[in-house]
Motif scaffolding. Structure first.
Motif, PDB file in Angstrom:
ATOM      1  N   UNK A  90     -50.452  13.700  -8.463  1.00  0.00           N
ATOM      2  CA  UNK A  90     -49.967  14.883  -7.864  1.00  0.00           C
ATOM      3  C   UNK A  90     -48.286  13.868  -8.834  1.00  0.00           C
ATOM      4  N   UNK A  91     -49.003  12.155  -9.247  1.00  0.00           N
ATOM      5  CA  UNK A  91     -47.209  11.257 -10.156  1.00  0.00           C
ATOM      6  C   UNK A  91     -47.503  12.381 -11.301  1.00  0.00           C
ATOM      7  N   UNK A  92     -48.715  12.712 -12.671  1.00  0.00           N
ATOM      8  CA  UNK A  92     -48.063  13.175 -13.026  1.00  0.00           C
ATOM      9  C   UNK A  92     -47.577  14.996 -13.204  1.00  0.00           C
ATOM     10  N   UNK A  93     -48.156  15.304 -12.641  1.00  0.00           N
ATOM     11  CA  UNK A  93     -47.657  17.153 -11.869  1.00  0.00           C
ATOM     12  C   UNK A  93     -45.915  16.960 -11.809  1.00  0.00           C
ATOM     13  N   UNK A  94     -45.519  15.247 -11.048  1.00  0.00           N
ATOM     14  CA  UNK A  94     -44.304  15.583 -11.243  1.00  0.00           C
ATOM     15  C   UNK A  94     -43.887  14.983 -12.160  1.00  0.00           C
ATOM     16  N   UNK A  95     -44.248  14.148 -12.809  1.00  0.00           N
ATOM     17  CA  UNK A  95     -43.580  14.402 -14.442  1.00  0.00           C
ATOM     18  C   UNK A  95     -43.380  14.815 -14.758  1.00  0.00           C
ATOM     19  N   UNK A  96     -44.631  16.149 -15.494  1.00  0.00           N
ATOM     20  CA  UNK A  96     -44.637  17.719 -15.603  1.00  0.00           C
ATOM     21  C   UNK A  96     -43.108  17.771 -15.512  1.00  0.00           C
ATOM     22  N   UNK A  97     -43.226  18.326 -14.228  1.00  0.00           N
ATOM     23  CA  UNK A  97     -41.966  19.460 -13.595  1.00  0.00           C
ATOM     24  C   UNK A  97     -40.363  18.062 -14.797  1.00  0.00           C
ATOM     25  N   UNK A  98     -40.429  17.247 -15.124  1.00  0.00           N
ATOM     26  CA  UNK A  98     -38.978  16.418 -15.261  1.00  0.00           C
ATOM     27  C   UNK A  98     -40.011  16.337 -16.950  1.00  0.00           C
TER      28      UNK A  98
END
Length: 505
Positions: free
Chosen positions: A246-254
């Motif tokens: 989930x952290x990886x996906x949030x970083x991707x979104x940012x």
């Protein structure tokens, strides 16, 4: 003997029996009512306001069973939730069997805290026995909870503020879907107030924040940052690859995808056979454009959990993505196109069959048919979902927008497209689909008007669009222009009068 009457059948005796039966029923009613009052004081799944209309019970049951298989350390809360799902499916005997498994897990994992760790389980027991009309057993479990609470705190009537109960409620709420995310966040916040460094509570809080963020972006609410919560959860529990993903996906979104990919690669090393992580990893790669890699990961995950609705949906999205890329080529190979359509359709159909409340899958399925020019099948799917009465406002907006898009670009019917874009706008909740509908219908109408092909109806419709979007001055100008072309139109005149009055007041 002839002429005699048995003792029990005399009028006096019959009257006594009738009075006795009434008294027994009255006492039973009083007992049942007092029992219900006590039951409502318990902290368990039956008092957490979990509505089965928000979930597909079959899909939820399969998810819980998969979770038990791959994450046995959480089996206590999984068996507790499974017992509640059993009850909702009218399988109370099965519910009792799963509560027995929860009890066995408590004895194995928390031998020194059996009473404290059993409160939710005993509460569920009490409710299930109550629904089975086994009131004495229900009362026994109520007493067990109340006596344990008295020993654990000064609180009576089964109400006790234990962080693990807040957390169990929070995880349960997350399982019941987006209508419960805010409540789930509050539960984890309460748990963290008592134990701020608990890794499980931190992970739950971060997960709730991540889900709320996605919900807010789609539904138009306030998007609250969740990066810090995710980073904190990973710091406290570096072995939990789900929150890492989930952290990886949030970083991707940012727009920090490279940083995020390092977490995905680390997770693949740590838990290469954990389906929940694999699903998130595939989602990351699909969004990055590495669709083949995403498909490879999803196939592996589906072998491990073949009934996962989410995995089927993700695979459908991957095949549809490949289909759209192929369609952009100059001479797309028809055989490969047809194969991709069949694959995407299979997976989206599986989702709808297993989880009829997974509403975005209807649009995904209809959109796939449309790409393959199977317009009758697409229309059939859209009509099926348009006539459902259990969609949330933003879900209905999504269907209206997608159907409008289908009419505009596949059926070449601008009038129907405009109609459904406006249906979306009439639902006032701000959402991604509403914003897209607004842009699409404005563009259609303005192009028509500016090209000289527009008539009073098009101008009046543009006025309605502005009105629905709260742009009163623009709406007034449109209605005035429409009335110049059609002076006797009462609809435009009434709309203009109302707008002018609203501005003055």
């Amino acid at each position: 003997m002839e002429g005699t009457t048995a003792v029990g059948s005399t009028p006096l005796a019959l009257g006594y029996l009738k009075t006795s039966e009434q008294r027994r029923k009255t006492m039973s009613t009083i007992s049942k009512d007092s029992l219900k009052t006590s039951l409502l004081q318990l902290e368990c799944h039956f008092t957490w306001t979990l509505l089965k209309k928000h979930v597909s019970l079959e899909a939820l049951e399969e998810t819980i069973l998969d979770h038990i298989k791959f994450l046995s350390e959480y089996e206590i809360r999984d068996y507790n939730l499974l017992s509640y799902v059993n009850h909702l499916k009218n399988s109370n005997e099965e519910a009792l069997r799963n509560l027995k498994k929860a009890e066995e897990a408590i004895q194995k994992r928390h031998p020194d805290e059996i009473a404290r760790r059993s409160l939710v389980t005993w509460g569920n027991y009490a409710w299930i026995y109550y629904h089975m009309q086994r009131y004495e057993e229900a009362q026994n479990y109520i007493s067990k909870v109340e006596n344990s609470c008295k020993k654990l705190s000064s609180t009576t009537h089964g109400k006790i503020q234990l962080p693990e109960i807040y957390a169990e409620q929070g995880w349960t709420l997350l399982r019941f879907g987006r209508n419960y995310f805010e409540r789930a966040k509050n539960c984890f916040e309460n748990a963290l107030k008592i134990e701020p460094n608990n890794s499980d509570f931190s992970t739950g809080y971060a997960t709730a924040m991540y889900r709320l963020k996605g919900n807010a972006w789609w539904c138009g609410g306030e998007v609250k940052p969740c990066l810090e919560a995710l980073q904190r959860a990973v710091e406290l529990n570096p072995k939990d690859t789900t929150v890492m993903a989930l952290l990886a996906l949030e970083l991707q979104r940012l727009n920090r995808a490279d940083e995020g990919e390092r977490y995905i690669e680390e997770g693949l090393q740590k838990t290469p056979d954990f389906p929940v992580f694999l699903r998130h990893a595939a989602n990351f790669y699909r969004k990055k454009g590495k669709v083949n890699k995403a498909v490879e990961i999803l196939k592996k995950a589906l072998e491990l959990t073949p009934n996962s609705v989410t995995l089927h949906h993700q695979l459908g999205l991957c095949y549809r993505s490949k289909l759209m890329q192929l369609k952009k080529t100059r001479y797309p190979p028809q055989e490969e196109m047809e194969n991709l359509i069949q694959l995407a359709v299979f997976h989206f159909k599986t989702v709808i069959d297993k989880k009829p409340v997974f509403f975005s899958a209807y649009s995904d399925l209809a959109g796939t048919y449309a790409i393959g020019k199977k317009y009758e099948k697409a229309e059939e799917i859209y009509q099926k979902v348009l006539h459902r009465h259990d969609l949330a406002c933003d879900e209905k907006q999504e269907i209206y927008f997608n159907y409008g898009h289908f009419q505009q670009f596949h059926m070449k019917s601008e009038s129907k497209a405009i109609k459904y874009y406006i249906e979306c706008l009439k639902l006032e909740t701000d959402s991604y689909s509403r914003r897209r509908s607004s842009g699409a219908v404005e563009t259609l109408l303005k192009q028509k008007i500016e090209s000289g092909l527009g008539d009073s109806n098009d101008i009046g419709t543009l006025g309605l669009v502005h009105k629905l979007n709260g742009k009163k001055l623009e709406a007034i100008e449109c209605y005035k222009e429409a009335l110049d072309l059609d002076p006797n139109n009462e609809e435009y005149l009434n709309a203009l009068t109302q707008l002018q009055l609203s501005i003055r007041s």
